[in-house]
Design a protein around this motif. Structure first.
Motif, PDB file in Angstrom:
ATOM      1  N   ALA A  97      -3.900 -13.356 -21.305  1.00  0.00           N
ATOM      2  CA  ALA A  97      -4.049 -12.593 -20.072  1.00  0.00           C
ATOM      3  C   ALA A  97      -5.514 -12.506 -19.676  1.00  0.00           C
ATOM      4  N   HIS A  98      -5.777 -12.613 -18.383  1.00  0.00           N
ATOM      5  CA  HIS A  98      -7.148 -12.515 -17.875  1.00  0.00           C
ATOM      6  C   HIS A  98      -7.125 -11.764 -16.549  1.00  0.00           C
ATOM      7  N   GLY A  99      -7.810 -10.647 -16.523  1.00  0.00           N
ATOM      8  CA  GLY A  99      -7.784  -9.832 -15.322  1.00  0.00           C
ATOM      9  C   GLY A  99      -6.432  -9.148 -15.166  1.00  0.00           C
ATOM     10  N   GLU A 100      -6.173  -8.696 -13.951  1.00  0.00           N
ATOM     11  CA  GLU A 100      -4.960  -7.921 -13.709  1.00  0.00           C
ATOM     12  C   GLU A 100      -3.717  -8.793 -13.614  1.00  0.00           C
ATOM     13  N   HIS A 101      -3.862 -10.003 -13.064  1.00  0.00           N
ATOM     14  CA  HIS A 101      -2.682 -10.823 -12.808  1.00  0.00           C
ATOM     15  C   HIS A 101      -2.778 -12.242 -13.368  1.00  0.00           C
ATOM     16  N   GLY A 102      -3.974 -12.687 -13.710  1.00  0.00           N
ATOM     17  CA  GLY A 102      -4.164 -14.081 -14.086  1.00  0.00           C
ATOM     18  C   GLY A 102      -3.983 -14.347 -15.567  1.00  0.00           C
ATOM     19  N   TYR A 134      -7.828 -21.538 -15.619  1.00  0.00           N
ATOM     20  CA  TYR A 134      -7.401 -20.220 -15.146  1.00  0.00           C
ATOM     21  C   TYR A 134      -6.260 -20.397 -14.152  1.00  0.00           C
ATOM     22  N   VAL A 135      -5.149 -19.723 -14.434  1.00  0.00           N
ATOM     23  CA  VAL A 135      -3.981 -19.772 -13.557  1.00  0.00           C
ATOM     24  C   VAL A 135      -3.914 -18.464 -12.775  1.00  0.00           C
ATOM     25  N   ARG A 169       3.432 -30.013 -15.522  1.00  0.00           N
ATOM     26  CA  ARG A 169       2.568 -30.865 -14.722  1.00  0.00           C
ATOM     27  C   ARG A 169       1.362 -30.012 -14.365  1.00  0.00           C
ATOM     28  N   ALA A 170       0.200 -30.372 -14.907  1.00  0.00           N
ATOM     29  CA  ALA A 170      -0.999 -29.551 -14.779  1.00  0.00           C
ATOM     30  C   ALA A 170      -2.015 -30.214 -13.861  1.00  0.00           C
ATOM     31  N   ARG A 179     -15.615 -27.348  -9.868  1.00  0.00           N
ATOM     32  CA  ARG A 179     -16.732 -27.951  -9.136  1.00  0.00           C
ATOM     33  C   ARG A 179     -17.804 -28.485 -10.071  1.00  0.00           C
ATOM     34  N   THR A 180     -17.961 -27.847 -11.229  1.00  0.00           N
ATOM     35  CA  THR A 180     -18.946 -28.307 -12.211  1.00  0.00           C
ATOM     36  C   THR A 180     -18.288 -28.335 -13.583  1.00  0.00           C
ATOM     37  N   GLU A 181     -18.905 -29.052 -14.527  1.00  0.00           N
ATOM     38  CA  GLU A 181     -18.368 -29.133 -15.881  1.00  0.00           C
ATOM     39  C   GLU A 181     -18.469 -27.795 -16.600  1.00  0.00           C
ATOM     40  N   GLU A 182     -19.434 -26.959 -16.200  1.00  0.00           N
ATOM     41  CA  GLU A 182     -19.618 -25.664 -16.860  1.00  0.00           C
ATOM     42  C   GLU A 182     -18.611 -24.622 -16.394  1.00  0.00           C
ATOM     43  N   GLN A 183     -17.989 -24.844 -15.260  1.00  0.00           N
ATOM     44  CA  GLN A 183     -17.073 -23.865 -14.683  1.00  0.00           C
ATOM     45  C   GLN A 183     -15.687 -23.978 -15.316  1.00  0.00           C
ATOM     46  N   LEU A 184     -15.064 -22.814 -15.581  1.00  0.00           N
ATOM     47  CA  LEU A 184     -13.686 -22.829 -16.047  1.00  0.00           C
ATOM     48  C   LEU A 184     -12.807 -23.348 -14.913  1.00  0.00           C
ATOM     49  N   PRO A 185     -12.057 -24.421 -15.158  1.00  0.00           N
ATOM     50  CA  PRO A 185     -11.260 -24.994 -14.069  1.00  0.00           C
ATOM     51  C   PRO A 185     -10.169 -24.035 -13.592  1.00  0.00           C
ATOM     52  N   ALA A 186      -9.869 -24.143 -12.318  1.00  0.00           N
ATOM     53  CA  ALA A 186      -8.658 -23.522 -11.787  1.00  0.00           C
ATOM     54  C   ALA A 186      -7.494 -24.437 -12.142  1.00  0.00           C
ATOM     55  N   LEU A 187      -6.412 -23.850 -12.539  1.00  0.00           N
ATOM     56  CA  LEU A 187      -5.263 -24.629 -12.996  1.00  0.00           C
ATOM     57  C   LEU A 187      -4.027 -24.234 -12.197  1.00  0.00           C
ATOM     58  N   THR A 188      -3.390 -25.218 -11.619  1.00  0.00           N
ATOM     59  CA  THR A 188      -2.074 -24.999 -11.014  1.00  0.00           C
ATOM     60  C   THR A 188      -1.044 -25.741 -11.858  1.00  0.00           C
TER      61      THR A 188
END
Length: 243
Positions: free
Chosen positions: A14-19, A35-36, A55-56, A61-70
């Motif tokens: 779990a991360h944050g309130e909903h993610g 991050y979903v 299916r991910a 935007r950068t290699e250092e950033q945690l990717p957004a995942l759908t």
């Protein structure tokens, strides 16, 4: 960074309130975290179950950033989570993978092996149908991460005949004749790891004892107790299943 692939869900936090932050194993890019948004919602909770095939789509935007995942569900294995022994097997295999595999390093053999183990658990919930595959997966994981056992010949005599034990220090095989006097200090080597095929229950439990020794010593030393507790639950339930 953009990776789109089938992936095996291995860990969800779990991360944050909903993610949720999800770690998933892909065939070509290894273990990836993302991050979903809305990962804890009623719609996505059944999708983000360890063991599920998704299916991910990872984007950053950068290699250092945690990717957004759908994510999109490809195959659900959540139905077995209500069965104690299959659930313990899925929990252990995915938690182990998420704990020890480094980020973004490809392990295609491990991906195929993990997918095969999970498929075997679903196809044959009775442990006899998948327990040897789980031991082989643990052995392969040790090998892929540089801690493989040498089962090619006896470390004492050089012979490759009648290998029956493994040295807990060197990880090398020992023949029956060379190791008989020291059998209390050695680990039994189950024949199915040399000859293939299914093993008897005593051999299967010996296999878990063998791989467990080296996993704890070489890969899980200093890790949180939760991961080892997951393995203990699996082995205890296997012992109860044996009778």
């Amino acid at each position: 960074m953009h990776v789109e692939a089938l992936a095996i869900v291995c860990a969800v936090r779990a991360h944050g309130e909903h993610g949720a932050i999800v770690r998933a194993l892909t065939p070509a890019d290894g273990m990836l975290a993302g991050y979903v948004r809305g990962g804890r919602s009623r719609r996505l909770r059944p999708v983000l179950v360890p063991g599920n095939l998704i299916r991910a789509d990872f984007r950053a935007r950068t290699e250092e950033q945690l990717p957004a995942l759908t994510v999109e569900l490809s195959e659900s294995r959540a139905g077995m989570m209500s069965e104690a022994l299959p659930a313990a097997a899925i929990e252990w295999a995915t938690a182990l993978s998420a704990t020890v595999l480094p980020e973004a390093q490809p392990f295609p053999r491990l991906y195929s092996a993990l997918d095969g183990v999970l498929s075997a658990v679903i196809a044959a919930p009775a442990a006899r149908g998948w327990a040897t595959a789980m031991v082989r997966y643990e052995l392969l994981l040790l090998t892929e991460l540089g801690f493989g056992l040498d089962l090619s010949g006896c470390v004492a005599s050089g012979t490759n005949d009648d290998l029956a034990f493994v040295s807990p220090k060197s990880g090398g095989a020992v023949s029956r004749s060379a190791g008989e006097l020291y059998r209390d200090r050695l680990l039994p080597l189950p024949s199915f790891l040399l000859e293939g095929g299914a093993g008897e229950w005593d051999d299967i439990l010996d296999g878990f004892r063998l791989t467990g020794h080296f996993l704890e010593r070489d890969l899980l030393h200093g890790r949180t107790v939760d991961i080892l507790a997951a393995r203990e639950r699996l082995v205890d339930r296997l012992k109860r299943a044996v009778g």
